[in-house]
Design an enzyme around this catalytic site. Sequence first.
Site, short mmCIF file in Angstrom:
data_model
loop_
_atom_site.label_atom_id
_atom_site.label_comp_id
_atom_site.label_asym_id
_atom_site.label_seq_id
_atom_site.Cartn_x
_atom_site.Cartn_y
_atom_site.Cartn_z
N ASP A 109 36.78 45.56 44.21
CA ASP A 109 35.51 46.26 44.47
C ASP A 109 35.40 46.61 45.95
O ASP A 109 34.91 47.69 46.31
CB ASP A 109 34.33 45.37 44.04
N HIS A 128 31.38 40.96 39.23
CA HIS A 128 32.40 41.99 39.00
C HIS A 128 32.23 42.66 37.64
O HIS A 128 33.04 42.49 36.75
CB HIS A 128 33.80 41.39 39.14
P1 NAD Z 1 48.08 43.27 30.52
O1 NAD Z 1 47.80 43.22 29.06
O2 NAD Z 1 48.97 44.36 31.03
O3 NAD Z 1 48.73 41.90 30.98
C1 NAD Z 1 48.18 40.67 30.65
C2 NAD Z 1 49.28 39.65 30.54
O4 NAD Z 1 48.69 38.40 30.20
C3 NAD Z 1 50.32 39.98 29.44
O5 NAD Z 1 51.61 39.97 29.98
C4 NAD Z 1 50.12 38.88 28.43
O6 NAD Z 1 51.31 38.48 27.78
C5 NAD Z 1 49.58 37.77 29.31
N1 NAD Z 1 48.92 36.71 28.56
C6 NAD Z 1 48.16 36.81 27.45
N2 NAD Z 1 47.79 35.58 27.03
C7 NAD Z 1 48.31 34.71 27.91
C8 NAD Z 1 48.28 33.29 28.04
N3 NAD Z 1 47.64 32.53 27.15
N4 NAD Z 1 48.92 32.73 29.08
C9 NAD Z 1 49.59 33.50 29.97
N5 NAD Z 1 49.65 34.83 29.91
C10 NAD Z 1 49.02 35.42 28.89
O7 NAD Z 1 46.69 43.30 31.28
P2 NAD Z 1 46.40 43.61 32.83
O8 NAD Z 1 46.18 45.05 33.00
O9 NAD Z 1 47.45 42.94 33.65
O10 NAD Z 1 44.99 42.89 33.00
C11 NAD Z 1 44.88 41.49 32.92
C12 NAD Z 1 43.43 41.04 33.07
O11 NAD Z 1 42.95 41.33 34.39
C13 NAD Z 1 42.46 41.73 32.12
O12 NAD Z 1 41.55 40.78 31.63
C14 NAD Z 1 41.75 42.73 33.01
O13 NAD Z 1 40.48 43.07 32.53
C15 NAD Z 1 41.67 41.95 34.29
N6 NAD Z 1 41.43 42.75 35.50
C16 NAD Z 1 40.61 42.23 36.45
C17 NAD Z 1 40.37 42.91 37.62
C18 NAD Z 1 39.49 42.32 38.68
O14 NAD Z 1 39.09 43.06 39.58
N7 NAD Z 1 39.17 41.06 38.68
C19 NAD Z 1 40.97 44.15 37.82
C20 NAD Z 1 41.81 44.66 36.84
C21 NAD Z 1 42.04 43.95 35.68
C1 LMR Z 2 38.50 46.85 37.34
O1 LMR Z 2 37.47 46.78 38.01
O2 LMR Z 2 39.30 47.79 37.49
C2 LMR Z 2 38.81 45.77 36.36
O3 LMR Z 2 37.77 44.87 36.23
C3 LMR Z 2 39.31 46.29 35.06
C4 LMR Z 2 38.26 46.96 34.25
O4 LMR Z 2 38.14 46.64 33.06
O5 LMR Z 2 37.55 47.83 34.76
#
Ligand code: NAD
Ligand code: LMR
Length: 338
Positions: free
Chosen positions: A175, A202
């Site tokens: 953010d 967030h």
């Molecule tokens: P993705 O699906 O590409 O990757 C997620 C990974 O987690 C996969 O490789 C999957 O196998 C793994 N996984 C699932 N269950 C698991 C477990 N029990 N133990 C270990 N690993 C496990 O998703 P992504 O794009 O990498 O996003 C991951 C998360 O981050 C999502 O929840 C997304 O919303 C979040 N996110 C948060 C922010 C933030 O600003 N905080 C930003 C972007 C994404």
């Molecule tokens: C973001 O802010 O990009 C992440 O929290 C992923 C989402 O779901 O928007």
Amino acid sequence: HPSNLQMEGSSGLRRADCRAKGGVPGFKVAILGAAGGIGQPLALLMKMNPLVSVLHLYDVVNAPGVTADVSHMDTGAVVRGFLGQPQLENALTGMDLVIIPAGVPRKPGMTRDDLFKINAGIVKTLAEGIAKCCPNAIVNLISNPVNSTVPIAAEVFKKAGTFDPKKLLGVTTLDVVRANTFVAEVLGVDPREVSVPVVGGHAGVTILPLLSQVNPPCSFTPEEINALTDRIQNGGTEVVEAKAGVGSATLSMAYAAAKFADACLRGMRGDAGIVECSFVTSQVTELPFFATKVRLGRTGVEEIFPLGPLNEYERTGLEKAKKELAGSIQKGVSFIRN
Ligand code: NAD
Ligand code: LMR
């Protein structure tokens, strides 16, 4: 452990594992969800961080491939891979910092809260592992909905008797990264010279950019404030829609996570004046968790800064943010307590 050895990506001819025994000063870092969209570029960036001596890559799929790949980079950190739940404890034992991007991402039309059903259980399991194997590690929690997953992890740690509020940090850096970028665009300056505090949480309206506190000081028209606030609050959705079903922000998120983890590591090393925004246990508002600027030090969050002077627009935004946050926090707490 034979399969761990295999996953070190080593030929087996190493004369002495002096690096893994602490030959290179630095911290031991684990990424849980390391094979994912965020996990892979984050593994790359953490392998490049000179403060990291050991890098553990854990996932329930594809960890061996990512580990073999990243382990060939000629940087200091020793890389080890861990695949599946039976290897979670080995992945976590001895870690100083645990970064968690495990869990499903949004598709168009979903809110972050729609991810709760799946991700709450994932975060619970991973937090239980941390409580058991590295209760003193600093945790950077990325998995959404952050407003609920941080309370979930806190409740798991409380139950285990290991909760240290200074060591549990929800990652809201993306953010701030977005706010810096969008504000710099409006001002026509280099984003590296802009610092925008983003407080609250967030998700949607809980993401509260404080445009009255931008550094260096500047002013905006009411139209600019509306447009910037809206774009910062919906930056995640902008990416989800552009990716059209393939996922959410991964590259900018890996950058943000690496930036935040590096700040944590520099604080742990004892560097002075490390300040970042993060969603933490807080008394800044009446809510038990809130994102504000925090000072990072050897033990994690060593100081939480107050909100500072808010204008009318921001005070209204704050009330909206708190209302939604209260529900999301309670949902996380109830998931563990009930
Ligand atoms: P993705 O699906 O590409 O990757 C997620 C990974 O987690 C996969 O490789 C999957 O196998 C793994 N996984 C699932 N269950 C698991 C477990 N029990 N133990 C270990 N690993 C496990 O998703 P992504 O794009 O990498 O996003 C991951 C998360 O981050 C999502 O929840 C997304 O919303 C979040 N996110 C948060 C922010 C933030 O600003 N905080 C930003 C972007 C994404
Ligand atoms: C973001 O802010 O990009 C992440 O929290 C992923 C989402 O779901 O928007």
